[in-house]
Write an enzyme that holds these catalytic residues in place. Structure first.
Site, PDB file in Angstrom:
ATOM      1  N   ASP A 206     -14.278  -9.670  -6.208  1.00  0.00           N
ATOM      2  CA  ASP A 206     -15.205 -10.691  -6.661  1.00  0.00           C
ATOM      3  C   ASP A 206     -16.497 -10.055  -7.150  1.00  0.00           C
ATOM      4  O   ASP A 206     -16.971  -9.060  -6.584  1.00  0.00           O
ATOM      5  CB  ASP A 206     -15.500 -11.651  -5.498  1.00  0.00           C
ATOM      6  CG  ASP A 206     -16.437 -12.766  -5.879  1.00  0.00           C
ATOM      7  OD1 ASP A 206     -16.026 -13.643  -6.657  1.00  0.00           O
ATOM      8  OD2 ASP A 206     -17.590 -12.760  -5.408  1.00  0.00           O
ATOM      9  N   GLU A 248     -13.127  -9.160 -11.289  1.00  0.00           N
ATOM     10  CA  GLU A 248     -13.805 -10.331 -11.827  1.00  0.00           C
ATOM     11  C   GLU A 248     -15.124  -9.832 -12.399  1.00  0.00           C
ATOM     12  O   GLU A 248     -16.074  -9.564 -11.655  1.00  0.00           O
ATOM     13  CB  GLU A 248     -14.063 -11.391 -10.750  1.00  0.00           C
ATOM     14  CG  GLU A 248     -14.591 -12.690 -11.352  1.00  0.00           C
ATOM     15  CD  GLU A 248     -15.674 -13.358 -10.536  1.00  0.00           C
ATOM     16  OE1 GLU A 248     -15.989 -14.527 -10.834  1.00  0.00           O
ATOM     17  OE2 GLU A 248     -16.227 -12.747  -9.621  1.00  0.00           O
TER      18      GLU A 248
END
Length: 557
Positions: A206, A248
């Site tokens: 993330d 990401e």
């Protein structure tokens, strides 16, 4: 870097990834929260759907102020969704069905309830203090805009216990980790190895881009830059030879290829450029955004692969569109009250909302995503056309429980309504009585079954990830045609984004008797070195041919 894996080092190239949140997928014990027991009970559904990899969003202990992305303990399972034992049992059961498991890892920041931050704020002399970034002199500290500008005034917040300000690019309850600190990097390695030892097959990292951004008082960055991700990849591969990393990183297109680090960094990277352009193109019935996508995207075919998606569990971020299209998309797709617009960059609507519940258009968009080079990622619930609940705050609108049937609570849970983690959608065209798995399972023309056939097609057509991609320019502007060549095989796909029928004819170097329709409702006639597509509104069709004239051994799906 040579990859010495005992398993298949490239399994991700032809995988179909299914993204889900354990909390909202299936409740196995009737307490109102999805859990690993309930998830294991639904593995048969995932296997039948055809996916071969699941990406689990955060399930760690957390105050859940940011849907679990505020991690309070990297080594545990939130007791409301199960135990470590339940997790291991699930992974083993998934592997028994040939389904790999990816975990979300949030290393840019922690919850302010994490023991590292609690130790850091209490004792400035402890090693944990330098796990985070602080300043006593706010006026001279590095400043920039926060990722959530509607909710946070900058990147510094004052902590009374510590008596100083701490740095956070996200919400104030999510202090940034000092990832340039070697001790923090060792902690990251330990966490990755812990979960790999429990059987996971890789990680979505993330906020990879914010990890690389300047941090703290002096705007410190990782000295070695992308080399940290190289090391992360080596740690993962050393612990488990066929594990992968997905980034990401929603950065400008010209900088995206660096995350692959010449083949030594991330294996996959979420394709935010394609996401904005493809979803927009299908919605406005025009192919120019697709052409622009391939003008601005770097070629990463030699170093890694894109992870393509139509919607994720956050807002639909439109910042990669040109300004005029950005402004148009804000108004064109927004709800009447303006409640869907968030963070100044996107809509908190599901794909079905964007396409006004049109299952034909949703299927066409999925077909196009599956047919383009990359690893497709499906958001849980999109395969049946679930909608958003704009009464929920912020991005929670697209995180409602899975709708399994028209039974109470959509078959998600037997708990009382007030005990549910999130309410199910129980009214309107997207209610569980109108949209659910059980009803669509028995209908061969349902959205669920159409997407399952597309998943099968993507699994069979491995040339999509390794062949030579080329765009076949056609008129009218609503029709998109592309082909992928690999040796003697050619895959030709056509998609009509219009709301009316369209006919196009293109060259095709496989004879009719050596061409098979792979998937799709559209008609195609091959003759005299050409193929004519007869496409009704939102029709699509994939053709697979052998240029040597030998019939391709593939039946219609």
């Amino acid at each position: 870097m040579a990859r010495t894996r005992h398993g298949d080092p490239e399994w991700y190239r032809d995988a179909v990834i299914y993204s889900l949140d354990v909390k909202t997928f299936n409740d196995g014990d009737g307490d109102g929260w999805g859990d690993f027991q309930g998830l294991a009970d639904r593995l048969g559904y995932l296997e039948t759907l055809g996916v071969d990899c699941v990406w689990l969003r955060p399930f760690f202990p957390s105050p859940l102020q940011d849907n679990g992305y505020d991690v309070a303990d990297y080594y545990g399972v939130d007791s409301r969704v199960g135990t470590l034992g339940d997790f291991v049992d699930f992974v083993e059961a998934a592997h028994d069905r040939g389904i790999r498991v990816l975990c979300d890892m949030v290393f840019n920041h922690t919850s302010d309830q994490h023991r590292w931050f609690q130790r850091a704020r209490e004792d400035p002399g402890s090693k944990y203090h330098d796990y985070y970034l602080w300043t006593n002199h706010l006026d001279s500290a590095h400043k920039r805009g926060n990722i959530f500008p509607e909710y946070e005034d900058g990147v510094w917040s004052y902590d009374e216990r510590a008596g100083k300000h701490y740095f956070h690019q996200f919400y104030g309850f999510q202090p940034d980790l000092n990832v340039a600190n070697p001790r923090v990097q060792q902690e990251i390695r330990n966490v990755l190895e812990f979960w790999l030892d429990l059987g996971v097959d890789g990680f979505r990292i993330d906020a990879a881009h914010p990890m690389m951004m300047p941090k703290g008082h002096n705007a410190t960055t990782l000295d070695e830059g992308i080399d940290f991700f190289r090391r992360m990849r080596s740690w993962v591969e050393e612990a488990k030879s066929d594990a992968i990393l997905i980034a990401e990183a929603d950065e400008e297109p010209e900088h995206l290829d660096r995350y692959f680090a010449d083949g030594e960094g991330f294996d996959l990277m979420f394709n935010f450029v394609l996401n904005a352009h493809l979803t927009y193109a299908v919605g406005v019935k025009d192919t120019w955004p697709l052409y622009r996508t391939f003008e601005v995207l770097p070629d990463v075919s030699e170093v890694g692969q894109w992870a393509n998606f139509l919607r994720n569990h956050d807002e639909w971020n439109l910042l990669k569109l040109p300004w005029d299209a950005f402004a148009h998309a804000r108004e064109f797709f927004g709800d009447d009250e303006g409640d869907s617009w968030i963070f100044g960059r996107g809509h908190r609507l599901r794909l079905a909302d964007l396409y006004v519940g049109d299952h034909d258009r949703i299927a066409c968009a999925h077909s196009l995503m599956f047919a383009l080079p990359g690893t497709p990622v499906v958001l849980s619930g999109d395969e049946i056309g679930m909608g958003a609940d704009l009464d929920l705050p912020e991005r929670e609108s697209v995180r409602t429980p899975m709708q399994w049937s028209d039974n109470e609570n959509g078959g998600f849970s037997t708990a009382s309504e007030e005990d549910l983690y999130h309410p199910v959608i129980d009214e309107g065209q997207y209610s569980y009585e109108e949209i659910n798995v059980a009803d669509q399972r028995t209908d061969p023309d349902s959205l669920l079954n159409r997407i399952s056939r597309l998943i099968d097609a993507r699994t069979l057509c491995t040339e999509i990830s390794t062949g030579e991609f080329s765009i076949v320019g056609v008129d009218p502007k609503e029709v998109w045609v592309h082909r992928i060549d690999q040796g003697r095989t050619v895959l030709l796909t056509a998609h009509n984004l219009a709301a009316e029928p369209r006919t196009v004819t293109v060259d095709f170097d496989a004879p009719a008797d050596a061409t098979t329709t792979v998937v799709g409702p559209g008609d195609a006639e091959v003759a005299d070195g050409r193929v004519t597509f007869e496409l009704d509104a939102t029709d699509y069709v994939w053709l697979r041919g052998d240029k040597r004239g030998e019939r391709v051994p593939l039946g219609s799906l």
